[in-house]
Write a protein that holds these residues in place. Structure first.
Motif, PDB file in Angstrom:
ATOM      1  N   THR A 129       0.579 -11.701   3.245  1.00  0.00           N
ATOM      2  CA  THR A 129       1.058 -12.181   1.961  1.00  0.00           C
ATOM      3  C   THR A 129       0.163 -13.325   1.491  1.00  0.00           C
ATOM      4  N   THR A 141      -2.961  -9.909  -5.722  1.00  0.00           N
ATOM      5  CA  THR A 141      -2.566 -10.744  -4.603  1.00  0.00           C
ATOM      6  C   THR A 141      -1.295 -10.158  -3.991  1.00  0.00           C
ATOM      7  N   VAL A 142      -1.281 -10.007  -2.678  1.00  0.00           N
ATOM      8  CA  VAL A 142      -0.130  -9.422  -1.991  1.00  0.00           C
ATOM      9  C   VAL A 142       1.030 -10.401  -2.033  1.00  0.00           C
ATOM     10  N   LEU A 145       5.101  -7.134   1.605  1.00  0.00           N
ATOM     11  CA  LEU A 145       4.762  -5.934   2.355  1.00  0.00           C
ATOM     12  C   LEU A 145       6.046  -5.463   3.019  1.00  0.00           C
ATOM     13  N   THR A 150       3.805  -1.784  -0.809  1.00  0.00           N
ATOM     14  CA  THR A 150       3.148  -3.089  -0.860  1.00  0.00           C
ATOM     15  C   THR A 150       3.169  -3.542  -2.312  1.00  0.00           C
ATOM     16  N   GLU A 151       3.595  -4.763  -2.524  1.00  0.00           N
ATOM     17  CA  GLU A 151       3.685  -5.301  -3.880  1.00  0.00           C
ATOM     18  C   GLU A 151       2.521  -6.249  -4.125  1.00  0.00           C
ATOM     19  N   LEU A 152       1.794  -5.981  -5.206  1.00  0.00           N
ATOM     20  CA  LEU A 152       0.662  -6.810  -5.617  1.00  0.00           C
ATOM     21  C   LEU A 152       0.972  -7.423  -6.972  1.00  0.00           C
ATOM     22  N   ASN A 164       2.927   2.617   0.670  1.00  0.00           N
ATOM     23  CA  ASN A 164       2.137   2.287   1.855  1.00  0.00           C
ATOM     24  C   ASN A 164       1.261   3.437   2.330  1.00  0.00           C
ATOM     25  N   VAL A 167      -1.877   2.829   0.629  1.00  0.00           N
ATOM     26  CA  VAL A 167      -2.575   1.646   1.136  1.00  0.00           C
ATOM     27  C   VAL A 167      -3.252   1.975   2.462  1.00  0.00           C
ATOM     28  N   LYS A 174     -10.698  -6.727   0.971  1.00  0.00           N
ATOM     29  CA  LYS A 174      -9.974  -7.992   0.987  1.00  0.00           C
ATOM     30  C   LYS A 174     -10.944  -9.100   0.623  1.00  0.00           C
TER      31      LYS A 174
END
Length: 196
Positions: A129, A141-142, A145, A150-152, A164, A167, A174
């Motif tokens: 995160t 930006t994470v 999770l 996964t939330e950005l 996921n 992902v 990264k």
């Protein structure tokens, strides 16, 4: 006539009494098995969660997931033991549950792949995160999770939720933030590997 009916009833009661006692004992045994199984399932959950809590850097979501898995496994064994206490053949029931599990697994194939990918992401932690990542065509930006997604959040504050499975199956880029205090690992070769 009344005496004959009374005698018939007494004979029937003597025939039914062993059956009633046997079924009452089976019911009592099933209740005891059920209570012990419920207690053991709670203990299994707590044991798994406490064992995983002693492991450093183990995700809290995975602790709960594996604890629930242990609990439901204990409850399934308890249910099968209770059914066998009543004389129900559990082998055919297990086969039916296996076939139903296969059908549900095939129906939820995409969801289960997201779940498996989420577990892998939580175990191997390619990002955390707060890291800025690019997955597929999404950059952000994470912020979270979970087991399934996964939330950005992008730089212009747009929320992106990526399954996921996408992902885990995509190349991941990264980027380090300028405030990151971690320096990249040294890429120099050990002395014994260097050419002379």
């Amino acid at each position: 006539m009344l005496e004959e009916k009374t005698q018939d009833l007494m004979v029937n009661m003597h025939a039914l009494l062993p059956l009633i006692v046997t079924n009452a004992l089976n019911l009592l045994g099933a209740i005891i098995i059920l209570l012990i199984g419920l207690w053991l399932s709670g203990k299994a959950h707590l044991l798994v969660v406490s064992a995983l809590s002693r492991t450093p850097h183990f995700d809290a979501m995975l602790k709960g997931f594996f604890g629930s898995l242990a609990r439901y496994l204990a409850l399934t064994v308890t249910l099968l033991a209770v059914l066998s206490q009543f004389g129900i053949q559990t082998t055919s029931l297990i086969a039916i549950l296996g076939a139903a599990g296969l059908a549900v697994g095939l129906a939820l194939q995409g969801t289960l792949s997201n779940l498996a990918a989420g577990i892998m992401l939580l175990i191997f932690r390619p990002f955390r995160t707060g890291h800025k990542v690019q997955v597929g065509g999404s950059v952000g930006t994470v912020t979270e999770l979970s087991l399934f997604w996964t939330e950005l959040v992008t730089d212009d504050k747009v929320q992106i939720i990526v399954p996921n499975g996408g992902v885990w199956g995509q190349p991941l880029r990264k980027t380090r933030s300028k405030s990151s205090s971690h320096s990249p690992p040294s890429r120099t070769r050990p002395q014994w590997l260097r050419a002379t």
